[in-house]
Scaffold this motif. Structure first.
Motif, short mmCIF file in Angstrom:
data_model
loop_
_atom_site.label_atom_id
_atom_site.label_comp_id
_atom_site.label_asym_id
_atom_site.label_seq_id
_atom_site.Cartn_x
_atom_site.Cartn_y
_atom_site.Cartn_z
N ASN A 3 0.84 -1.19 0.00
CA ASN A 3 0.00 0.00 0.00
C ASN A 3 0.88 1.25 0.00
O ASN A 3 1.94 1.28 0.63
N PRO A 4 0.46 2.30 -0.70
CA PRO A 4 1.25 3.54 -0.65
C PRO A 4 1.22 4.14 0.74
O PRO A 4 0.28 3.93 1.51
N ILE A 6 0.60 6.49 3.70
CA ILE A 6 -0.45 7.47 3.99
C ILE A 6 0.16 8.87 4.07
O ILE A 6 1.17 9.08 4.73
N LYS A 7 -0.46 9.80 3.38
CA LYS A 7 0.00 11.18 3.40
C LYS A 7 -1.02 12.15 3.99
O LYS A 7 -0.65 13.20 4.50
N ALA A 8 -2.30 11.79 3.89
CA ALA A 8 -3.35 12.69 4.35
C ALA A 8 -4.33 11.96 5.26
O ALA A 8 -4.74 10.83 4.96
N VAL A 9 -4.69 12.60 6.34
CA VAL A 9 -5.67 12.06 7.29
C VAL A 9 -6.88 12.98 7.29
O VAL A 9 -6.77 14.17 7.59
N LEU A 10 -8.03 12.42 6.92
CA LEU A 10 -9.27 13.19 6.86
C LEU A 10 -10.16 12.79 8.03
O LEU A 10 -10.41 11.59 8.26
N PHE A 11 -10.63 13.76 8.76
CA PHE A 11 -11.47 13.52 9.92
C PHE A 11 -12.91 13.95 9.67
O PHE A 11 -13.15 15.09 9.24
N VAL A 176 -12.74 15.60 -3.12
CA VAL A 176 -11.70 15.89 -2.13
C VAL A 176 -10.35 15.36 -2.61
O VAL A 176 -9.32 16.05 -2.52
N LEU A 177 -10.32 14.15 -3.13
CA LEU A 177 -9.07 13.57 -3.62
C LEU A 177 -8.49 14.41 -4.76
O LEU A 177 -7.28 14.64 -4.82
N ARG A 178 -9.36 14.89 -5.66
CA ARG A 178 -8.88 15.74 -6.76
C ARG A 178 -8.30 17.04 -6.23
O ARG A 178 -7.25 17.51 -6.70
N LEU A 179 -8.98 17.65 -5.27
CA LEU A 179 -8.51 18.91 -4.72
C LEU A 179 -7.19 18.74 -3.98
O LEU A 179 -6.32 19.62 -4.03
N LEU A 180 -7.04 17.62 -3.28
CA LEU A 180 -5.81 17.36 -2.54
C LEU A 180 -4.69 16.86 -3.45
O LEU A 180 -3.52 16.83 -3.05
N LYS A 181 -5.07 16.44 -4.68
CA LYS A 181 -4.10 15.82 -5.60
C LYS A 181 -3.41 14.64 -4.92
O LYS A 181 -2.19 14.48 -4.97
N ARG A 182 -4.24 13.80 -4.31
CA ARG A 182 -3.77 12.58 -3.65
C ARG A 182 -4.52 11.38 -4.22
O ARG A 182 -5.69 11.47 -4.59
N GLU A 183 -3.81 10.26 -4.27
CA GLU A 183 -4.46 9.00 -4.62
C GLU A 183 -5.28 8.52 -3.42
O GLU A 183 -4.95 8.83 -2.27
N ALA A 184 -6.33 7.77 -3.69
CA ALA A 184 -7.18 7.29 -2.60
C ALA A 184 -6.39 6.50 -1.57
O ALA A 184 -6.60 6.64 -0.36
N GLY A 199 -18.46 4.86 2.42
CA GLY A 199 -18.27 5.71 1.25
C GLY A 199 -16.81 5.88 0.91
O GLY A 199 -16.42 5.87 -0.27
N ALA A 200 -15.96 6.04 1.94
CA ALA A 200 -14.52 6.19 1.71
C ALA A 200 -13.93 4.91 1.15
O ALA A 200 -13.09 4.94 0.23
N LYS A 201 -14.34 3.77 1.69
CA LYS A 201 -13.86 2.47 1.21
C LYS A 201 -14.21 2.27 -0.26
O LYS A 201 -13.42 1.70 -1.03
N ALA A 202 -15.38 2.74 -0.66
CA ALA A 202 -15.85 2.53 -2.03
C ALA A 202 -14.95 3.20 -3.07
O ALA A 202 -14.91 2.77 -4.22
N VAL A 203 -14.23 4.26 -2.66
CA VAL A 203 -13.33 4.92 -3.60
C VAL A 203 -11.88 4.52 -3.39
O VAL A 203 -10.98 5.04 -4.06
N GLY A 204 -11.62 3.61 -2.45
CA GLY A 204 -10.27 3.10 -2.25
C GLY A 204 -9.48 3.69 -1.11
O GLY A 204 -8.28 3.39 -0.95
N MET A 205 -10.11 4.54 -0.29
CA MET A 205 -9.41 5.10 0.86
C MET A 205 -9.32 4.07 1.98
O MET A 205 -10.14 3.17 2.08
#
Length: 245
Positions: A3-4, A6-11, A176-184, A199-205
């Motif tokens: 797995n890549p 983790i760079k971003a933590v969303l709360f 959100v992923l597009r705005l952050l320029k991060r992969e899920a 919902g987050a799991k469904a996009v690969g987060m």
């Protein structure tokens, strides 16, 4: 394939980071017994979720959270079940004062304390070099006010108002992923709501579910435990958990 990192933590914010229950009970008429105020608050919170879900299902845009909270409050006070709560509002004797109290109770949602385990967890994540974000339904004004009342700070606040759609719609997370320029796979969502982590799991987060007694009262925690990368009873040690994902 590993797995890549983790760079971003969303709360998620309300419930996950903030003790909305204590703030709401303090705002409701104190003549109402504490147990009844608690029961009312928990149902009000659920009705808010249900209203959001209904708007999403009907392809309607997000509604200002103050409006949603007010119309769900009014609807509950019209129910026979909550007659004693309605009496607490009506005991003021003046219609104008009753309306002011309703507005005060709604506005109380803009000033909630953080759960005590949250700030240390966020501070540790910052020390570890993670980007930290709020990613929650609601308005930007609400999130700004809550940051002030809770003394929590983040790199950015993402509201459903700003994104134009409620979670758990797929497009909410994708935007959100597009705005952050991060992969899920570089992002992890920390939330106390199963609909959100799904919902987050469904996009690969990746997902960390934090169990709060005030939220997901209708969910089966045995099922929730199996759905997420990590299931926690609080945020103690969250930094180490995320570092090991």
């Amino acid at each position: 394939m590993t797995n890549p990192k983790i760079k971003a933590v969303l709360f998620d914010f309300m419930g996950t980071c903030l003790d909305w229950h204590t703030g709401t009970l303090a705002a409701l008429p104190q003549s109402i017994p504490a147990a009844k105020r608690s029961e009312f608050a928990l149902q009000w919170r659920q009705n808010y979720f249900d209203s959001n879900a209904a708007r999403l299902a009907a392809n309607k845009p997000p509604e200002d959270i103050d409006l949603t909270l007010r119309h769900t409050l009014d609807a509950m006070l019209d129910e026979e079940r909550w007659g004693d709560v309605r009496a607490g509002f009506e005991s003021l004797g003046d219609r104008g004062e009753e309306e002011k109290l309703k507005e005060k109770v709604v506005q109380a949602w803009h000033s909630m304390p953080a759960w005590p385990d949250v700030k240390p967890a966020i501070d540790r994540l910052k020390e570890l070099g993670y980007e930290i974000f709020v990613h929650a339904n609601g308005t930007t004004r609400l999130q700004l006010d809550l940051c002030r009342s809770s003394a929590l700070s983040f790199n950015m606040l993402f509201s459903s108002e700003l994104l134009g759609v409620y979670k758990p719609a797929r497009e909410n997370y994708e935007k959100v992923l597009r705005l952050l320029k991060r992969e899920a796979g570089e992002c992890v969502l920390v939330a106390a709501h199963a609909y959100d982590t799904r919902g987050a799991k469904a996009v690969g987060m990746r997902t960390v579910y934090v169990h709060r007694w005030t939220d997901d009262v209708e969910e089966d925690m045995k099922i929730v435990k199996g759905e997420n990368d990590v299931f926690l009873e609080n945020m103690e040690g969250l930094g180490d958990v995320i570092a090991n994902l």
